[in-house]
Design an enzyme around this catalytic site. Structure first.
Site, short mmCIF file in Angstrom:
data_model
loop_
_atom_site.label_atom_id
_atom_site.label_comp_id
_atom_site.label_asym_id
_atom_site.label_seq_id
_atom_site.Cartn_x
_atom_site.Cartn_y
_atom_site.Cartn_z
N ASP A 166 -4.23 -6.46 5.16
CA ASP A 166 -5.23 -7.31 5.81
C ASP A 166 -5.19 -8.75 5.27
OD1 ASP A 166 -6.35 -5.45 7.59
OD2 ASP A 166 -7.39 -4.49 5.92
N ASN A 194 0.85 -1.20 0.00
CA ASN A 194 0.00 0.00 0.00
C ASN A 194 0.88 1.24 0.00
OD1 ASN A 194 0.57 0.82 2.85
ND2 ASN A 194 -0.32 -1.19 3.24
N LYS A 196 8.91 -17.02 -10.65
CA LYS A 196 8.18 -15.88 -11.22
C LYS A 196 7.01 -16.39 -12.08
CE LYS A 196 8.75 -11.92 -14.20
NZ LYS A 196 9.49 -11.40 -15.32
N LYS A 206 -13.73 0.48 15.37
CA LYS A 206 -12.42 -0.18 15.52
C LYS A 206 -11.90 -0.06 16.95
CE LYS A 206 -10.90 -0.02 10.74
NZ LYS A 206 -10.22 0.69 9.67
N ILE A 253 -2.57 -7.62 14.17
CA ILE A 253 -1.50 -7.48 15.17
C ILE A 253 -1.99 -6.74 16.42
CG2 ILE A 253 0.84 -6.59 15.57
CD1 ILE A 253 1.22 -6.74 12.46
O1 PMT Z 1 3.03 6.15 6.42
P1 PMT Z 1 2.44 7.46 5.95
O2 PMT Z 1 2.58 7.66 4.46
O3 PMT Z 1 2.96 8.63 6.76
O4 PMT Z 1 0.87 7.39 6.20
C1 PMT Z 1 0.37 7.31 7.51
C2 PMT Z 1 -0.82 6.33 7.61
C3 PMT Z 1 -1.96 6.83 6.76
C4 PMT Z 1 -0.39 4.93 7.16
C5 PMT Z 1 -1.21 6.27 9.15
O5 PMT Z 1 -1.51 7.53 9.62
C6 PMT Z 1 -2.39 5.35 9.38
O6 PMT Z 1 -3.54 5.73 9.24
N1 PMT Z 1 -2.07 4.08 9.76
C7 PMT Z 1 -3.07 2.99 9.89
C8 PMT Z 1 -3.27 2.33 8.57
C9 PMT Z 1 -4.23 1.15 8.63
O7 PMT Z 1 -3.86 0.09 8.23
O8 PMT Z 1 -5.39 1.40 9.19
P2 PMT Z 1 -6.60 0.30 9.34
O9 PMT Z 1 -7.79 1.12 9.63
O10 PMT Z 1 -6.62 -0.61 8.16
O11 PMT Z 1 -6.17 -0.55 10.60
C10 PMT Z 1 -6.65 -0.28 11.92
C11 PMT Z 1 -5.57 -0.54 12.96
O12 PMT Z 1 -5.27 -1.94 13.01
C12 PMT Z 1 -4.25 0.15 12.70
O13 PMT Z 1 -3.73 0.57 13.92
C13 PMT Z 1 -3.40 -0.94 12.07
O14 PMT Z 1 -1.99 -0.75 12.33
C14 PMT Z 1 -3.91 -2.16 12.80
N2 PMT Z 1 -3.80 -3.42 12.03
C15 PMT Z 1 -4.47 -3.57 10.86
C16 PMT Z 1 -4.41 -4.78 10.17
C17 PMT Z 1 -3.63 -5.83 10.73
N3 PMT Z 1 -3.55 -6.99 10.12
N4 PMT Z 1 -2.98 -5.65 11.88
C18 PMT Z 1 -3.04 -4.47 12.54
O15 PMT Z 1 -2.43 -4.32 13.60
#
Ligand code: PMT
Length: 397
Positions: free
Chosen positions: A276, A207, A286, A334, A304
């Site tokens: 995700d 991403n 490949k 969330k 996580i």
């Molecule tokens: O890196 P930059 O370019 O500066 O951009 C910053 C950012 C946009 C990445 C950052 O500010 C941000 O929003 N990070 C969270 C991105 C994300 O994956 O959000 P989510 O809404 O999909 O996930 C929710 C939470 O669960 C997050 O804390 C994520 O780290 C956590 N998560 C998600 C999926 C997973 N498998 N494990 C996790 O721990």
């Protein structure tokens, strides 16, 4: 600032006269100042002025410092709690960015393990030039503190950003930086950046995360006195100085690195954009191009942050919510579903916020409150967010 030691570097610029007032303010607060001047700086202010104010000889030459048995240039770098270059000219900033060491001040910047702050001061056009902007950005990404510049009337008659911050403002930054941190003695674990989920040996799903937000948080937490470990996906950034970085690639690797370390942690911040899903069967070779459609079977990755909050002795946990719609509603969902103490809702559809931008805006939500951190540079947002985390952490423990 009793007993703190500050190394003040002065480069050639008209604002050098203001540094005399900065020395006076620092000395008055009970701290000690040693001054290093570049040759160009001595064209603007006599070393004797700073010598009289600081009560110590002023260093102007690398060989001079080496000849001084009391303190050579490496010792000078080690001596300081903080080094501040004020004013920092465009030329000096360009050389510092490139790691030059052809004068004493540049050598000290290279030799210093301690934090270095610069207060840019130059003509507004020189400041706006892409070369200068790029140099400053690079230094900021290496954890150099960028204080200023101010916007306003300049000595050359121009108006715009480029003036050095006033001595009182610089003094406040120094005092704030050196005052006991809000997270002194705490251990903070932060995830940052994207993950890469392999498809075959040369392709992956990922991403747009650059890691900037997470790295800014690591720097801010370190500045607040915490011991910081940064578990980072693949990004193009240097680790902030004083922060331990663990580099990982996939979500599974990130999960393992977090779980291995989380037991010793007081605060966990999940800023990474973790994929995700991952590809169920990663091809060993490949995948060859054909004219046919292909299907990739994706399976869910471990969540996580949810694994962390399920632990018996879970740390205080801040999650992020990257949302393109219904920002607060999805963030609250969330917060609850992932059993978080706080969540930073990040609108990622806009250009100036979220992925890839230098700026951000966050709505931070916790069970009985919320606060908007309005659009600002990611470093400033990180500082405000760490202050808020410290406040909520202290309220909860
Ligand atoms: O890196 P930059 O370019 O500066 O951009 C910053 C950012 C946009 C990445 C950052 O500010 C941000 O929003 N990070 C969270 C991105 C994300 O994956 O959000 P989510 O809404 O999909 O996930 C929710 C939470 O669960 C997050 O804390 C994520 O780290 C956590 N998560 C998600 C999926 C997973 N498998 N494990 C996790 O721990």
């Amino acid at each position: 600032m009793l007993k703190k030691k500050i190394l003040l570097g002065v480069t050639g610029g008209i604002a050098a006269y203001k540094s005399a007032e900065l020395i006076r303010l620092i000395i008055k607060s009970g701290a000690e100042v040693r001054v290093v001047m570049t040759k160009a700086a001595t064209e603007f202010v006599q070393p004797l002025t700073y010598q009289a104010l600081s009560g110590h000889r002023v260093y102007t030459d690398i060989f001079d410092a080496e000849a001084d048995s009391a303190m050579d240039h490496i010792e000078l770098a080690r001596w300081a709690d903080l080094m501040i270059v004020a004013p920092a000219s465009a030329d000096f900033i360009a050389k510092m960015r490139n790691g030059y060491a052809d004068n004493l001040l540049l050598t000290l910047c290279l030799a210093s393990k301690q934090p270095v702050a610069i207060a840019p001061a130059m003509n507004q056009q020189m400041y706006a030039n892409r070369a200068t902007q790029d140099n400053i950005k690079q230094l900021a990404s290496r954890a150099v503190l960028i204080w200023g510049p101010d916007d306003g009337e300049q000595a050359c008659g121009d108006t715009g950003p480029g003036r050095m911050l006033e001595p009182t403002e610089l003094f406040e930054r120094v005092a704030e930086y050196l005052s006991p941190g809000k997270l002194d003695g705490k251990n903070v674990l932060i995830t940052a950046g994207p993950t890469r989920e392999p498809i075959d040996p040369v392709r992956y799903i990922s991403n747009r995360s650059t890691g900037r937000m997470g790295y800014a948080l690591a720097q801010a937490a370190h500045q607040a006195g915490a011991g910081v470990t940064l578990v980072s996906g693949p990004v193009n950034l240097d680790a902030p100085s004083g922060v331990e970085r663990i580099s990982v690639s996939s979500a599974i690797e990130m999960r393992d690195a977090v779980i291995e370390r989380v037991a010793k942690v007081d605060i966990f911040i999940a800023c990474a954009a973790v994929s995700d899903y991952r590809v169920e069967q990663v091809a060993a070779q490949k995948i060859k191009k054909t004219t046919q459609k292909i299907k990739l079977e994706l399976i869910p990755n471990p969540d996580i942050v949810s694994e962390v909050t399920r632990l018996k002795n879970k740390p205080f946990t801040l999650g992020f919510a990257a949302e393109t719609e219904k920002l607060e509603q999805h963030a609250v969902e969330k917060l609850q579903r992932k059993n978080l103490d706080m969540i930073a809702a990040n609108r990622v559809a806009a250009e100036q916020t979220g992925f890839e931008s230098d700026t951000n805006e966050l709505t931070v939500i916790w069970p009985d409150g919320q606060r908007l951190l309005t659009l600002n540079d990611k470093n400033e947002i990180a500082k405000q967010l760490i202050d808020l985390v410290a406040e909520r952490y202290n309220a909860s423990s």
